[in-house]
Design a protein around this motif. Structure first.
Motif, PDB file in Angstrom:
ATOM      1  N   LYS A   3       0.592  -0.962  -0.163  1.00  0.00           N
ATOM      2  CA  LYS A   3      -0.013   0.020   0.226  1.00  0.00           C
ATOM      3  C   LYS A   3       0.452   1.703   0.050  1.00  0.00           C
ATOM      4  O   LYS A   3       0.770   2.292  -0.611  1.00  0.00           O
ATOM      5  CB  LYS A   3      -0.859   0.243   1.103  1.00  0.00           C
ATOM      6  CG  LYS A   3      -0.384  -0.166   2.459  1.00  0.00           C
ATOM      7  CD  LYS A   3      -1.654  -0.426   3.870  1.00  0.00           C
ATOM      8  CE  LYS A   3      -0.758  -0.019   5.033  1.00  0.00           C
ATOM      9  NZ  LYS A   3      -1.455  -0.070   6.049  1.00  0.00           N
ATOM     10  N   LYS A   4       1.845   1.145   0.626  1.00  0.00           N
ATOM     11  CA  LYS A   4       3.235   2.387   0.704  1.00  0.00           C
ATOM     12  C   LYS A   4       3.443   2.890  -1.023  1.00  0.00           C
ATOM     13  O   LYS A   4       3.883   4.506  -0.978  1.00  0.00           O
ATOM     14  CB  LYS A   4       4.440   2.387   1.541  1.00  0.00           C
ATOM     15  CG  LYS A   4       3.262   2.644   3.033  1.00  0.00           C
ATOM     16  CD  LYS A   4       4.206   2.783   4.325  1.00  0.00           C
ATOM     17  CE  LYS A   4       3.322   2.931   5.666  1.00  0.00           C
ATOM     18  NZ  LYS A   4       4.828   2.543   6.653  1.00  0.00           N
ATOM     19  N   PHE A   6       2.376   1.440  -3.300  1.00  0.00           N
ATOM     20  CA  PHE A   6       1.188   1.840  -4.434  1.00  0.00           C
ATOM     21  C   PHE A   6       1.487   3.747  -4.456  1.00  0.00           C
ATOM     22  O   PHE A   6       0.881   4.696  -5.448  1.00  0.00           O
ATOM     23  CB  PHE A   6       0.382   0.929  -4.240  1.00  0.00           C
ATOM     24  CG  PHE A   6      -0.779   1.670  -5.538  1.00  0.00           C
ATOM     25  CD1 PHE A   6      -0.621   1.128  -6.329  1.00  0.00           C
ATOM     26  CD2 PHE A   6      -1.935   2.172  -5.415  1.00  0.00           C
ATOM     27  CE1 PHE A   6      -1.312   1.471  -7.840  1.00  0.00           C
ATOM     28  CE2 PHE A   6      -2.387   2.956  -6.129  1.00  0.00           C
ATOM     29  CZ  PHE A   6      -2.652   2.058  -7.317  1.00  0.00           C
ATOM     30  N   SER A   7       1.201   3.797  -3.073  1.00  0.00           N
ATOM     31  CA  SER A   7       0.651   5.157  -3.187  1.00  0.00           C
ATOM     32  C   SER A   7       1.888   6.311  -3.094  1.00  0.00           C
ATOM     33  O   SER A   7       1.776   7.282  -3.830  1.00  0.00           O
ATOM     34  CB  SER A   7       0.397   5.574  -1.256  1.00  0.00           C
ATOM     35  OG  SER A   7      -0.468   4.827  -0.748  1.00  0.00           O
ATOM     36  N   VAL A  10       1.651   6.699  -7.109  1.00  0.00           N
ATOM     37  CA  VAL A  10       0.830   7.205  -7.934  1.00  0.00           C
ATOM     38  C   VAL A  10       0.762   8.692  -7.909  1.00  0.00           C
ATOM     39  O   VAL A  10       0.675   9.541  -8.248  1.00  0.00           O
ATOM     40  CB  VAL A  10      -0.838   6.585  -7.318  1.00  0.00           C
ATOM     41  CG1 VAL A  10      -1.952   7.880  -7.495  1.00  0.00           C
ATOM     42  CG2 VAL A  10      -1.168   5.644  -7.308  1.00  0.00           C
ATOM     43  N   PHE A  11       1.604   8.792  -6.160  1.00  0.00           N
ATOM     44  CA  PHE A  11       1.818  10.558  -5.854  1.00  0.00           C
ATOM     45  C   PHE A  11       2.882  11.315  -7.111  1.00  0.00           C
ATOM     46  O   PHE A  11       2.637  11.882  -7.342  1.00  0.00           O
ATOM     47  CB  PHE A  11       1.679  10.345  -4.627  1.00  0.00           C
ATOM     48  CG  PHE A  11       1.884  11.971  -4.418  1.00  0.00           C
ATOM     49  CD1 PHE A  11       0.778  12.639  -4.799  1.00  0.00           C
ATOM     50  CD2 PHE A  11       3.249  12.750  -3.747  1.00  0.00           C
ATOM     51  CE1 PHE A  11       0.336  13.986  -3.352  1.00  0.00           C
ATOM     52  CE2 PHE A  11       3.058  14.098  -3.816  1.00  0.00           C
ATOM     53  CZ  PHE A  11       1.990  14.993  -3.668  1.00  0.00           C
ATOM     54  N   PHE A  13       3.429  10.388  -9.693  1.00  0.00           N
ATOM     55  CA  PHE A  13       2.977   9.442 -11.230  1.00  0.00           C
ATOM     56  C   PHE A  13       1.895  11.327 -11.821  1.00  0.00           C
ATOM     57  O   PHE A  13       1.982  12.028 -12.385  1.00  0.00           O
ATOM     58  CB  PHE A  13       2.025   8.562 -11.713  1.00  0.00           C
ATOM     59  CG  PHE A  13       1.378   8.728 -12.856  1.00  0.00           C
ATOM     60  CD1 PHE A  13       2.024   8.381 -14.243  1.00  0.00           C
ATOM     61  CD2 PHE A  13      -0.239   8.802 -13.495  1.00  0.00           C
ATOM     62  CE1 PHE A  13       1.383   8.459 -15.694  1.00  0.00           C
ATOM     63  CE2 PHE A  13      -0.580   8.876 -13.957  1.00  0.00           C
ATOM     64  CZ  PHE A  13      -0.200   8.500 -15.536  1.00  0.00           C
ATOM     65  N   LEU A  14       1.279  12.016 -10.884  1.00  0.00           N
ATOM     66  CA  LEU A  14       0.642  12.612 -10.850  1.00  0.00           C
ATOM     67  C   LEU A  14       1.310  14.436 -10.736  1.00  0.00           C
ATOM     68  O   LEU A  14       1.184  14.936 -11.486  1.00  0.00           O
ATOM     69  CB  LEU A  14      -0.676  13.054  -8.951  1.00  0.00           C
ATOM     70  CG  LEU A  14      -1.554  11.876  -9.192  1.00  0.00           C
ATOM     71  CD1 LEU A  14      -1.850  11.764  -7.947  1.00  0.00           C
ATOM     72  CD2 LEU A  14      -2.306  11.356 -10.653  1.00  0.00           C
ATOM     73  N   ALA A  17       2.520  13.988 -14.069  1.00  0.00           N
ATOM     74  CA  ALA A  17       1.846  14.421 -15.152  1.00  0.00           C
ATOM     75  C   ALA A  17       1.440  15.753 -15.022  1.00  0.00           C
ATOM     76  O   ALA A  17       1.409  16.322 -16.800  1.00  0.00           O
ATOM     77  CB  ALA A  17       0.756  13.438 -15.020  1.00  0.00           C
ATOM     78  N   SER A  18       1.439  16.393 -14.410  1.00  0.00           N
ATOM     79  CA  SER A  18       1.233  17.772 -13.772  1.00  0.00           C
ATOM     80  C   SER A  18       1.575  19.025 -14.669  1.00  0.00           C
ATOM     81  O   SER A  18       1.678  19.902 -15.160  1.00  0.00           O
ATOM     82  CB  SER A  18       0.563  18.248 -12.471  1.00  0.00           C
ATOM     83  OG  SER A  18       1.452  18.074 -11.966  1.00  0.00           O
ATOM     84  N   LEU A  21       1.482  18.401 -19.309  1.00  0.00           N
ATOM     85  CA  LEU A  21       0.803  18.767 -19.389  1.00  0.00           C
ATOM     86  C   LEU A  21       0.525  20.734 -19.360  1.00  0.00           C
ATOM     87  O   LEU A  21      -0.345  20.631 -19.934  1.00  0.00           O
ATOM     88  CB  LEU A  21      -0.687  18.259 -19.181  1.00  0.00           C
ATOM     89  CG  LEU A  21      -0.861  16.866 -19.651  1.00  0.00           C
ATOM     90  CD1 LEU A  21      -1.771  15.565 -18.132  1.00  0.00           C
ATOM     91  CD2 LEU A  21      -0.957  16.298 -20.690  1.00  0.00           C
ATOM     92  N   ALA A  22       1.639  20.817 -18.431  1.00  0.00           N
ATOM     93  CA  ALA A  22       1.709  22.268 -18.066  1.00  0.00           C
ATOM     94  C   ALA A  22       1.876  23.020 -19.428  1.00  0.00           C
ATOM     95  O   ALA A  22       1.491  24.868 -18.947  1.00  0.00           O
ATOM     96  CB  ALA A  22       1.660  22.829 -16.793  1.00  0.00           C
ATOM     97  N   ASP A  23       2.562  22.163 -20.316  1.00  0.00           N
ATOM     98  CA  ASP A  23       3.037  23.268 -21.223  1.00  0.00           C
ATOM     99  C   ASP A  23       2.015  23.518 -22.315  1.00  0.00           C
ATOM    100  O   ASP A  23       1.633  22.678 -22.863  1.00  0.00           O
ATOM    101  CB  ASP A  23       4.100  22.365 -22.358  1.00  0.00           C
ATOM    102  CG  ASP A  23       4.814  22.701 -23.114  1.00  0.00           C
ATOM    103  OD1 ASP A  23       4.628  24.200 -23.930  1.00  0.00           O
ATOM    104  OD2 ASP A  23       5.526  22.160 -24.327  1.00  0.00           O
ATOM    105  N   LYS A  24       1.669  24.638 -22.305  1.00  0.00           N
ATOM    106  CA  LYS A  24       0.290  24.776 -22.971  1.00  0.00           C
ATOM    107  C   LYS A  24       0.303  25.355 -24.640  1.00  0.00           C
ATOM    108  O   LYS A  24       1.521  25.633 -24.922  1.00  0.00           O
ATOM    109  CB  LYS A  24      -0.213  26.478 -21.848  1.00  0.00           C
ATOM    110  CG  LYS A  24      -0.358  26.081 -20.663  1.00  0.00           C
ATOM    111  CD  LYS A  24      -1.316  27.087 -19.933  1.00  0.00           C
ATOM    112  CE  LYS A  24      -1.226  28.851 -20.874  1.00  0.00           C
ATOM    113  NZ  LYS A  24      -1.728  29.438 -19.968  1.00  0.00           N
ATOM    114  N   ASN A  25      -0.205  25.346 -24.984  1.00  0.00           N
ATOM    115  CA  ASN A  25      -0.637  25.665 -26.333  1.00  0.00           C
ATOM    116  C   ASN A  25      -1.701  27.118 -26.192  1.00  0.00           C
ATOM    117  O   ASN A  25      -1.949  27.617 -25.272  1.00  0.00           O
ATOM    118  CB  ASN A  25      -1.182  24.600 -27.363  1.00  0.00           C
ATOM    119  CG  ASN A  25      -0.908  23.663 -27.722  1.00  0.00           C
ATOM    120  OD1 ASN A  25       0.764  23.456 -27.008  1.00  0.00           O
ATOM    121  ND2 ASN A  25      -1.276  22.625 -27.610  1.00  0.00           N
TER     122      ASN A  25
END
Lengths: 357, 440
Positions: A3-4, A6-7, A10-11, A13-14, A17-18, A21-25
């Protein structure tokens, strides 16, 4: 242990990802019309209203729109960034019917008292338009109905003059110093519409008001059968009405009730819809009924706004030989539709081309 | 006709004139060049005059013709547009349409049937943590009333009716456009905290609330009676919109926060940063926190932090048929007790994929430690398919596997851990009236 780890995974990865994706058009909806970003700030719900407003505002302000034309006008997500656009607006132009259900949420979020309903910065574009398809049976057995009448008012060019007049009233209220400027531009715009619709010759002979009334009360083409200087008056007809003569009187199928003002202007008859009811996706049974209707009535044309799926209309085309006309509903939704006049040119040309094929 | 007659008359005059010239000549003799020239000039003048008269007559004729047409146009202009009539006409009464002054009223129903692989009674009946299994249930009948109260305020009320109770889900008044870019809400409401806390059940991406939310707040939203300020900030950190919410509510469900204290006050803060990545995609992250007492004596505090991320792709022009919506929330709970602090965490990650105008595929992963004991936990995997018959009716088919490694300290079923189970759920949701979920 599981569980540790995995948490943690995920964190991380988030976070990655943010950042990626913050590279804007850039965004289409932020590119408005008008050269003067320090002048009047006008925001419209649809790009069509923005195009009309641009003829009146010209260099006195800056115009932005919320729905960039490609999407379904009934469903525009009320994003916070749209609320930010409205936050500093001097004028908010919306249809004023029940099409932009999403707009009240935006208005409530925008913190701009000037443009709330009833305030001087709020313009209902449809005010004074002769609305068609007013509902006489208000329940959902008729699908996703519009209670006050068909709100796709920009598909009829005569409505543009009413819209322009409403926009001008709004501009006069928020910028009274330039009132004469806006009135002059409105009149020029209205003359452009009249000449684009009827052609110069008839406008010079009879004036716009007379021709408009004849077109509205369905006596124009009866009148144009009269002789003048040894020829029929209809030979003097120009503009979109002349270009639309090849399809005038044709029966058509439409996907949705988008085109009522267009068909009213150009004399088409909509005998059925791909949607069994407004807002209800076509089923196999309803599609078969549409196919039967097309075959029975020998219908040649099918009008489809480009935001609808194409697989069903294409299948109907294949099975009946009906010509599908895929029309961008609003400015900016297709090539050569950057402006409201270009949009109407595109519609007329596309339908004519479909008939020639 | 008149035109022709007049022309003939002119020609006759002309001929007479010539005749008279010749007539006055007594005898045939040769004309001098000057005389011929003179006569030619006269003829030319007459011809020119004749042309002028003809042009004038033509113009008059045209004007008369045009005037006639204008007169006809004027007559036609005033013709009333023919009204369609015939057997296709429908007749309706106006008696049933007196609702113009009522608020917008909507009713939505949320029914479901559920089948669990586990037949122990722990999850049979609907309760604070379970929705009910192995039967058919009405989760909720929601009545909503929504109207502007005056030019400055909006009123919204949502009543929730189930088989066992009638409750107020939300009922609040909201003042708009106050100073410092604030909207102020007063009443019973679910404060902004993370992504899903404001979602009513019928609008959730899956049938059930994520496990972590249920374990922290029960399967109702975290809500209560109080006041909330919503502030639209200047965009921060490159965002396109930044929003801050602060709420104080009298709440608590007995799980993370006590429902037996004197005040039961919760303090909730939430910061939202929103980015338009492209015209088709947005990203939104949120940081939130809620604090309140967890014991009836109101001495010990629980603090819960939230980090959430929402990415949504809605291709412009095709969003009617394609959309992907990914929501993820992480929660961290710090609970002070006389025996020491308990820290627990949990998360969920949900994805919705719109396949066409009517079908969505959904999936969710849940992990949640118990706020009262971080060594006890559960996780779950959920997949589902939603069929939207129209914007007002949808059917949902959902499968969920839950693995549970916890006992219930509140309503213990002895000291056994809860069993794992597989659950199949079919949900039917419908709405009458204008109310739809206002997510973006």
């Amino acid at each position: 242990m599981f569980k540790k780890s995995f948490s943690t995974t995920v964190f991380v990865f988030l976070l990655i990802a943010s950042n990626v994706l913050a590279d804007k058009n850039s965004f289409d909806f932020k590119n408005g019309w008008g050269a003067n970003k320090n002048g009047i700030k006008v925001v419209t719900s649809f790009s069509d209203f923005a195009s009309i407003a641009s003829y009146i505002v010209q260099d006195k302000g800056y115009i932005q729109f919320i729905s960039a034309g490609k999407g379904d006008p009934h469903f525009v997500p009320p994003k916070p960034s749209y609320a930010m656009i409205l936050r500093n607006a001097d004028l908010w132009i919306t249809t004023g019917l029940d099409l932009e259900v999403w707009s009240t949420t935006l208005l409530d979020k925008a913190r701009n008292r000037k443009i709330m309903d009833g305030e001087k910065g709020f313009v209902s574009a449809s005010d004074g338009v002769d609305l068609l398809q007013k509902v006489d049976k208000a329940d959902r057995t008729e699908g996703d109905i519009h209670l006050m009448g068909n709100p796709h008012i920009h598909t009829g060019p005569l409505n543009w003059k009413v819209i322009a007049n409403n926009i001008t009233i709004g501009l006069q209220k928020v910028d009274p110093e330039n009132s004469d400027f806006y009135i002059t531009n409105r009149d020029k715009f209205n003359d452009m519409v009249d000449r684009a619709l009827f052609g110069d010759e008839l406008i010079d002979m009879f004036g716009a008001e007379t021709l408009e009334k004849l077109l509205k009360n369905k006596t124009l083409f009866e009148f144009l059968e009269k002789d003048y200087e040894g020829e029929k008056l209809k030979n003097k007809l120009g503009g979109w009405l002349a270009r639309a003569m090849p399809f005038r009187g044709h029966k058509v199928i439409a996907y949705h009730k988008n085109w009522v003002y267009f068909v009213d202007t150009y004399g088409l008859e909509v005998v059925g819809f791909v949607e069994p009811k407004p807002g209800i996706p076509p089923s196999a049974k309803s599609v078969q009924q549409t196919i039967n209707m097309i075959k029975e009535q020998n219908i040649e044309l099918m009008l489809v706004a480009t935001y609808f799926e194409r697989s069903t209309p294409k299948m109907i085309e294949k099975r009946t030989g009906v010509k599908g006309c895929y029309l961008p509903l609003s400015c900016g939704a297709g090539e050569r539709t950057e402006d409201i006049f270009a949009l109407m040119n595109d519609w007329v040309e596309t339908i004519n081309n479909a008939l020639k094929e | 006709m008149r035109h022709c007659a007049f022309t003939i008359l002119i020609i006759l005059i002309f001929l007479t004139f010539f005749h008279s010239i010749y007539a006055v000549q007594p005898e045939k003799k040769s004309l001098s060049p000057d005389s011929v020239k003179n006569v030619q000039q006269k003829i030319s003048k007459v011809e020119k005059r004749l042309e002028e008269i003809e042009t004038k007559l033509e113009k008059e004729e045209q004007e008369k013709e045009l005037q006639k047409l204008l007169d006809e146009a004027e007559k036609l202009k005033n013709v009333e547009k023919k009204k369609e009539s015939g057997v296709g006409k429908k007749f309706h009464t106006g008696v049933r349409r007196q609702s113009g002054l009522n608020p917008n009223i909507s009713v939505s129903g949320d029914f479901f049937g559920s089948l669990s692989s586990e037949r122990k009674p722990f999850n049979k009946e609907p309760g604070e943590f379970f929705y009910g299994t192995n039967g058919f249930y009405l989760r909720e009948l929601e009545l909503s009333f929504n109207a502007p109260l005056d030019p400055f305020t909006r009123g919204k009320s949502f009543l929730s009716v189930s088989e066992n109770e009638i409750g107020i889900e939300e009922a609040y008044v909201e003042w708009l456009n106050l100073p410092v870019q604030m909207n102020l809400k007063v009443g019973i409401f679910n404060p902004e905290f993370g992504i899903l806390n404001r979602y009513h059940d019928h609008a959730l991406p899956q049938f059930d609330r994520p496990k972590v939310l249920t374990n922290l707040f029960t399967n109702a939203n975290m809500g209560g009676t109080g006041v909330a300020g919503n502030f639209l900030l200047k965009p921060l950190l490159g965002a396109d919109a930044s929003i801050f919410d602060f709420s104080t509510i009298h709440g608590g469900t007995g799980q993370s926060f006590t429902d037996q204290g004197e005040l039961n006050l919760l303090y909730v803060g939430n910061f939202t940063n929103y980015y338009d990545l492209t015209s088709d995609t947005f990203l939104e992250w949120r940081l939130g926190g809620v604090a309140g007492h967890n014991d009836p004596a109101e001495k010990n505090w629980t603090t819960i932090g939230n980090v959430s991320l929402n990415i949504k792709w809605m291709p412009m022009g095709r969003s009617k048929y394609r959309t992907i919506d990914w929501k993820t929330e992480f929660f961290y709970s710090h609970r002070n007790t006389p025996a020491g602090a308990i820290n627990s965490k949990g998360l969920y990650s949900s994805i919705q994929n719109k396949l066409n105008a009517q079908w969505w595929l959904t999936a969710r992963f849940d992990y949640s430690e118990m706020p009262y004991d971080s060594d006890q936990y559960e996780w779950a995997a959920t997949i589902g398919a939603d069929f939207w018959q129209s914007d007002f009716v949808f059917l949902r088919f959902q499968y969920q596997y839950s693995q549970r490694e916890f006992t219930d300290i509140i309503a213990s079923i002895a000291s056994e851990t809860y069993p794992d189970d597989h659950v199949l759920t079919v949900q039917m949701n419908w709405a009458m009236g204008p109310h739809k979920h206002e997510a973006y």
